[in-house]
Design an enzyme around this catalytic site. Structure first.
Site, PDB file in Angstrom:
ATOM      1  N   LEU A 148       0.829  -1.212   0.000  1.00 37.37           N
ATOM      2  CA  LEU A 148       0.000   0.000   0.000  1.00 37.37           C
ATOM      3  C   LEU A 148       0.857   1.253   0.000  1.00 37.37           C
ATOM      4  CD1 LEU A 148      -0.105   1.674   2.938  1.00 37.37           C
ATOM      5  CD2 LEU A 148      -1.411  -0.291   3.604  1.00 37.37           C
ATOM      6  N   ARG A 149       0.282   2.308  -0.579  1.00 34.63           N
ATOM      7  CA  ARG A 149       0.922   3.633  -0.562  1.00 34.63           C
ATOM      8  C   ARG A 149       0.160   4.503   0.417  1.00 34.63           C
ATOM      9  NH1 ARG A 149      -1.041   4.919  -6.294  1.00 34.63           N
ATOM     10  NH2 ARG A 149      -2.728   3.735  -5.349  1.00 34.63           N
ATOM     11  N   CYS A 262       9.423   4.206   4.659  1.00 30.48           N
ATOM     12  CA  CYS A 262       9.739   2.942   3.992  1.00 30.48           C
ATOM     13  C   CYS A 262      10.882   2.979   2.995  1.00 30.48           C
ATOM     14  CB  CYS A 262       8.479   2.367   3.368  1.00 30.48           C
ATOM     15  SG  CYS A 262       7.333   1.874   4.668  1.00 30.48           S
TER      16      CYS A 262
HETATM   17  N1  LIG Z   1       3.467   2.741   6.213  1.00 36.15           N
HETATM   18  C1  LIG Z   1       3.305   2.111   5.063  1.00 36.15           C
HETATM   19  O1  LIG Z   1       2.794   2.695   4.106  1.00 36.15           O
HETATM   20  C2  LIG Z   1       3.743   0.692   4.881  1.00 36.15           C
HETATM   21  C3  LIG Z   1       4.485   0.037   5.847  1.00 36.15           C
HETATM   22  N2  LIG Z   1       4.966  -1.220   5.615  1.00 36.15           N
HETATM   23  C4  LIG Z   1       5.720  -1.908   6.645  1.00 36.15           C
HETATM   24  O2  LIG Z   1       4.821  -2.182   7.721  1.00 36.15           O
HETATM   25  C5  LIG Z   1       5.482  -2.129   8.971  1.00 36.15           C
HETATM   26  C6  LIG Z   1       4.790  -1.134   9.871  1.00 36.15           C
HETATM   27  O3  LIG Z   1       4.940   0.149   9.312  1.00 36.15           O
HETATM   28  P1  LIG Z   1       4.082   1.389   9.834  1.00 36.15           P
HETATM   29  O4  LIG Z   1       2.679   0.984  10.062  1.00 36.15           O
HETATM   30  O5  LIG Z   1       4.369   2.490   8.890  1.00 36.15           O
HETATM   31  O6  LIG Z   1       4.797   1.678  11.244  1.00 36.15           O
HETATM   32  P2  LIG Z   1       4.199   2.445  12.502  1.00 36.15           P
HETATM   33  O7  LIG Z   1       5.364   2.839  13.319  1.00 36.15           O
HETATM   34  O8  LIG Z   1       3.230   3.490  12.038  1.00 36.15           O
HETATM   35  O9  LIG Z   1       3.352   1.340  13.278  1.00 36.15           O
HETATM   36  C7  LIG Z   1       3.898   0.293  13.986  1.00 36.15           C
HETATM   37  C8  LIG Z   1       3.009   0.045  15.203  1.00 36.15           C
HETATM   38  O10 LIG Z   1       3.415  -1.153  15.864  1.00 36.15           O
HETATM   39  C9  LIG Z   1       3.216  -0.963  17.253  1.00 36.15           C
HETATM   40  N3  LIG Z   1       3.954  -1.989  18.022  1.00 36.15           N
HETATM   41  C10 LIG Z   1       5.285  -2.067  18.246  1.00 36.15           C
HETATM   42  N4  LIG Z   1       5.554  -3.161  18.984  1.00 36.15           N
HETATM   43  C11 LIG Z   1       4.381  -3.792  19.227  1.00 36.15           C
HETATM   44  C12 LIG Z   1       4.017  -4.980  19.905  1.00 36.15           C
HETATM   45  N5  LIG Z   1       4.931  -5.753  20.491  1.00 36.15           N
HETATM   46  N6  LIG Z   1       2.724  -5.316  19.943  1.00 36.15           N
HETATM   47  C13 LIG Z   1       1.789  -4.543  19.356  1.00 36.15           C
HETATM   48  N7  LIG Z   1       2.070  -3.413  18.689  1.00 36.15           N
HETATM   49  C14 LIG Z   1       3.350  -3.041  18.609  1.00 36.15           C
HETATM   50  C15 LIG Z   1       3.667   0.460  17.488  1.00 36.15           C
HETATM   51  O11 LIG Z   1       3.185   0.981  18.700  1.00 36.15           O
HETATM   52  C16 LIG Z   1       3.086   1.150  16.257  1.00 36.15           C
HETATM   53  O12 LIG Z   1       1.786   1.661  16.494  1.00 36.15           O
HETATM   54  C17 LIG Z   1       6.941  -1.774   8.640  1.00 36.15           C
HETATM   55  O13 LIG Z   1       7.673  -2.959   8.515  1.00 36.15           O
HETATM   56  C18 LIG Z   1       6.834  -1.084   7.278  1.00 36.15           C
HETATM   57  O14 LIG Z   1       8.031  -1.175   6.539  1.00 36.15           O
HETATM   58  C19 LIG Z   1       4.700  -1.902   4.456  1.00 36.15           C
HETATM   59  C20 LIG Z   1       3.950  -1.309   3.481  1.00 36.15           C
HETATM   60  C21 LIG Z   1       3.388   0.019   3.610  1.00 36.15           C
HETATM   61  O1  LIG Z   2       6.711  -0.082   1.759  1.00 31.53           O
HETATM   62  C1  LIG Z   2       6.042   0.912   1.875  1.00 31.53           C
HETATM   63  O2  LIG Z   2       5.781   1.469   2.929  1.00 31.53           O
HETATM   64  C2  LIG Z   2       5.464   1.584   0.689  1.00 31.53           C
HETATM   65  O3  LIG Z   2       6.463   2.507   0.174  1.00 31.53           O
HETATM   66  C3  LIG Z   2       6.030   3.268  -0.950  1.00 31.53           C
HETATM   67  O4  LIG Z   2       4.863   4.026  -0.629  1.00 31.53           O
HETATM   68  P1  LIG Z   2       4.912   5.414   0.156  1.00 31.53           P
HETATM   69  O5  LIG Z   2       6.160   5.473   0.975  1.00 31.53           O
HETATM   70  O6  LIG Z   2       3.588   5.562   0.802  1.00 31.53           O
HETATM   71  O7  LIG Z   2       4.982   6.553  -0.927  1.00 31.53           O
HETATM   72  P2  LIG Z   2       5.396   6.677  -2.463  1.00 31.53           P
HETATM   73  O8  LIG Z   2       4.233   7.164  -3.224  1.00 31.53           O
HETATM   74  O9  LIG Z   2       6.096   5.484  -2.958  1.00 31.53           O
HETATM   75  O10 LIG Z   2       6.449   7.875  -2.381  1.00 31.53           O
HETATM   76  C4  LIG Z   2       7.666   7.693  -1.680  1.00 31.53           C
HETATM   77  C5  LIG Z   2       8.510   8.935  -1.800  1.00 31.53           C
HETATM   78  O11 LIG Z   2       9.002   9.099  -3.131  1.00 31.53           O
HETATM   79  C6  LIG Z   2       8.758  10.403  -3.594  1.00 31.53           C
HETATM   80  N1  LIG Z   2       8.560  10.374  -5.065  1.00 31.53           N
HETATM   81  C7  LIG Z   2       7.663   9.537  -5.616  1.00 31.53           C
HETATM   82  C8  LIG Z   2       7.499   9.488  -6.980  1.00 31.53           C
HETATM   83  C9  LIG Z   2       8.289  10.294  -7.807  1.00 31.53           C
HETATM   84  O12 LIG Z   2       8.209  10.285  -9.065  1.00 31.53           O
HETATM   85  N2  LIG Z   2       9.192  11.121  -7.235  1.00 31.53           N
HETATM   86  C10 LIG Z   2       9.361  11.172  -5.872  1.00 31.53           C
HETATM   87  O13 LIG Z   2      10.214  11.943  -5.389  1.00 31.53           O
HETATM   88  C11 LIG Z   2       7.520  10.849  -2.822  1.00 31.53           C
HETATM   89  O14 LIG Z   2       7.425  12.248  -2.797  1.00 31.53           O
HETATM   90  C12 LIG Z   2       7.785  10.241  -1.471  1.00 31.53           C
HETATM   91  O15 LIG Z   2       8.636  11.068  -0.707  1.00 31.53           O
HETATM   92  C13 LIG Z   2       5.631   2.309  -2.081  1.00 31.53           C
HETATM   93  O16 LIG Z   2       5.153   3.080  -3.177  1.00 31.53           O
HETATM   94  C14 LIG Z   2       4.558   1.337  -1.609  1.00 31.53           C
HETATM   95  O17 LIG Z   2       4.248   0.420  -2.647  1.00 31.53           O
HETATM   96  C15 LIG Z   2       5.085   0.586  -0.387  1.00 31.53           C
HETATM   97  O18 LIG Z   2       4.091  -0.285   0.116  1.00 31.53           O
END
Ligand SMILES: NC(=O)C1=CN([C@@H]2O[C@H](COP(=O)(O)OP(=O)(O)OC[C@H]3O[C@@H](n4cnc5c(N)ncnc54)[C@H](O)[C@@H]3O)[C@@H](O)[C@H]2O)C=CC1
Ligand SMILES: O=C(O)[C@H]1O[C@H](OP(=O)(O)OP(=O)(O)OC[C@H]2O[C@@H](n3ccc(=O)[nH]c3=O)[C@H](O)[C@@H]2O)[C@H](O)[C@@H](O)[C@@H]1O
Length: 435
Positions: A148-149, A262
């Site tokens: 997801l983005r 990320c």
């Molecule tokens: N943010 C995004 O758009 C995406 C994130 N990911 C991956 O998903 C994972 C989570 O990312 P985010 O949601 O962005 O991080 P986040 O920091 O927003 O959320 C992580 C949550 O886990 C909780 N947590 C930590 N230890 C815990 C435990 N033992 N039990 C229950 N809860 C606990 C924290 O309090 C926090 O609310 C990372 O590995 C990230 O790389 C993958 C795709 C998209």
């Molecule tokens: O692993 C993750 O958390 C996610 O990381 C990115 O999603 P996200 O970080 O939400 O945002 P993006 O839309 O990918 O943008 C990332 C960064 O690149 C920058 N960007 C993006 C596109 C571009 O052409 N140029 C550029 O500078 C954006 O401004 C932003 O700072 C990936 O797009 C998701 O598929 C992935 O799940």
């Protein structure tokens, strides 16, 4: 199906609410009591379009609850792990403390036949290790990376563009696939691609996807650097190469570079893991991708200082944007926030504005000054810098802006303004990699 989602941050809160929206009975668990209190009251703890609506509808349906107590995960058949995997302090590698902690805390509440599903982004090899641990209580494991983005998180979860299941070999893997198929039945259309594979491939697919996206952005930013010394226009270059379907125009927007929770930490963790596996040289280019990316932040700061004749001290700089991208309040490794902090550090009188990310920015950098509105930020500014391409900034009328500011210099760190219109209104327009 009864599901638990462990970790309710940007990924987990959306996943929990979306799974309830798909008809499942969901409990979201997090160690952060403030977050759980908000979610339990039906309020989103961060800005994500569409999340408040599905939190409300899921809550009204009675299918979504939240808790800080891992014991409440007991009785669910499938447990998603969505906790953070941040960069370790002072190192490139991913910090797996939260993943390990969550799985250790969950194990006492698992029943025989339960499925634990990893969604967090982890170094390859993590799933096999976790599988061995959950198997000690008769549970099994699948790895289902998330793509997801932010800003489109709900839509991307409810209608994913593809799903990847990393499963064990043989009958346990088939059972895991069947459980995941049941969970995602309503999210999958007939033509949604589904890749069923082993753990290592599933883990690598995720980091490879983010590494590719980061590389694409740094590629175009490298072209911007060359354009800057040759008088070319990187936006036209991107359009022209993007017409080639093999290249594609998406993710070719040059500017201040990528940030967020990320892409930056994922390419660094990938490099660290490759080195551990003795193959650091295979992804050595990712260090260059990172370096190009960080240079672009510096470039924006340098451009601003240059337009001020090298004297930023006490000059008023309106910084428009703090979030790492529009439609998000996330400032983790945000290039925009970094630019604001650096300009402040160089002595400029920075007044920053972002529609959603000011509270998070103020928590990290209380030394910054924040404006209440875009107009308040622009008032008497010597230079305007756009570093997050919010719609509100893209729509600014240069004639009206000039009535508020003192100077007529704009640095477009996202190449998101109409250069012709701003110049026609008498502005000195500086873009990224364009004359
Ligand atoms: N943010 C995004 O758009 C995406 C994130 N990911 C991956 O998903 C994972 C989570 O990312 P985010 O949601 O962005 O991080 P986040 O920091 O927003 O959320 C992580 C949550 O886990 C909780 N947590 C930590 N230890 C815990 C435990 N033992 N039990 C229950 N809860 C606990 C924290 O309090 C926090 O609310 C990372 O590995 C990230 O790389 C993958 C795709 C998209
Ligand atoms: O692993 C993750 O958390 C996610 O990381 C990115 O999603 P996200 O970080 O939400 O945002 P993006 O839309 O990918 O943008 C990332 C960064 O690149 C920058 N960007 C993006 C596109 C571009 O052409 N140029 C550029 O500078 C954006 O401004 C932003 O700072 C990936 O797009 C998701 O598929 C992935 O799940």
């Amino acid at each position: 199906m009864k599901i638990s989602v462990i970790g309710c941050g940007y990924l987990g809160a959306v996943h929990a609410a979306s799974m309830a929206e798909l008809g499942h009975e969901v409990v979201g668990i997090d160690v952060d009591a403030a977050k759980i209190e908000m979610l339990s009251a039906g309020r989103a703890p961060f800005y994500e379009p569409g999340l408040p609506e599905i939190l409300t509808s899921a809550r009204e349906s009675g299918r979504l609850t939240f808790s800080t107590d891992m014991a409440d995960a007991a009785g669910a058949a499938v447990h998603f792990i969505a906790v953070g995997t941040p960069q370790k302090k002072g190192e490139y590698a991913a910090d797996l403390t939260y993943v390990n902690g969550a799985v250790d805390a969950l194990i006492p509440f698992l029943a025989e036949g339960d499925l634990v599903v990893g969604k967090s982004t982890v170094p390859v090899g993590t799933a096999a290790d976790l599988a061995a641990r959950v198997e000690t209580v008769g549970a099994s494991l699948a790895w289902n990376p998330e793509f997801l983005r932010e800003g489109f998180a709900v839509q991307d979860t409810i209608s994913p563009d593809r799903l990847v299941y990393g499963v064990a070999a043989g009958e346990p893997g088939q059972r895991a696939k069947a459980q995941l198929d049941e969970i995602y039945a309503k999210a999958l259309s007939e033509d949604t691609p589904l890749v069923v594979t082993d753990y290592a491939t599933a883990e690598l697919v995720k980091v490879a996807a983010n590494a590719f996206l980061a590389t694409k952005i740094s590629f175009i930013n490298a072209m911007a650097e060359i354009a800057e010394v040759s008088g070319a226009d990187v936006t036209q270059l991107a359009d022209a190469i993007g017409h080639d379907a093999r290249i594609g125009r998406r993710f070719l927007n040059a500017g201040v570079g990528f940030g967020g929770g990320c892409l930056p930490k994922d390419i660094r963790a990938f490099s660290a893991r490759a080195e551990e596996l003795g193959r650091g040289e295979s992804v050595a280019f990712l260090k260059e991708v990172d370096a190009i990316n960080l240079r672009r932040r510096q470039r924006v700061v340098d451009l601003v200082i240059e337009t001020l004749g090298g004297q930023p001290f006490q000059k008023k700089v309106a910084v428009l944007g703090l979030a790492f991208k529009p439609d998000s309040d996330d400032v983790r490794d945000s290039p925009a926030l970094d630019v604001a902090v650096q300009l402040h550090g160089r002595g400029a009188d920075v007044l920053a504005y972002d529609p959603e990310a000011m509270a998070n920015s103020a928590r990290l950098h209380p030394q910054l000054n924040f404006a209440e509105s875009v107009d308040a930020a622009l008032q008497d500014a010597d230079v305007v810098v756009v570093v997050t391409e919010w719609k509100e900034f893209r729509a600014l009328d240069p004639v009206r802006v000039a009535e508020l500011t003192r100077g007529k210099i704009v640095v477009d760190g996202r190449n998101c303004l109409d250069a012709v219109a701003w110049r026609a209104a008498g502005w000195t327009y500086k873009g990224m990699g364009r004359p």
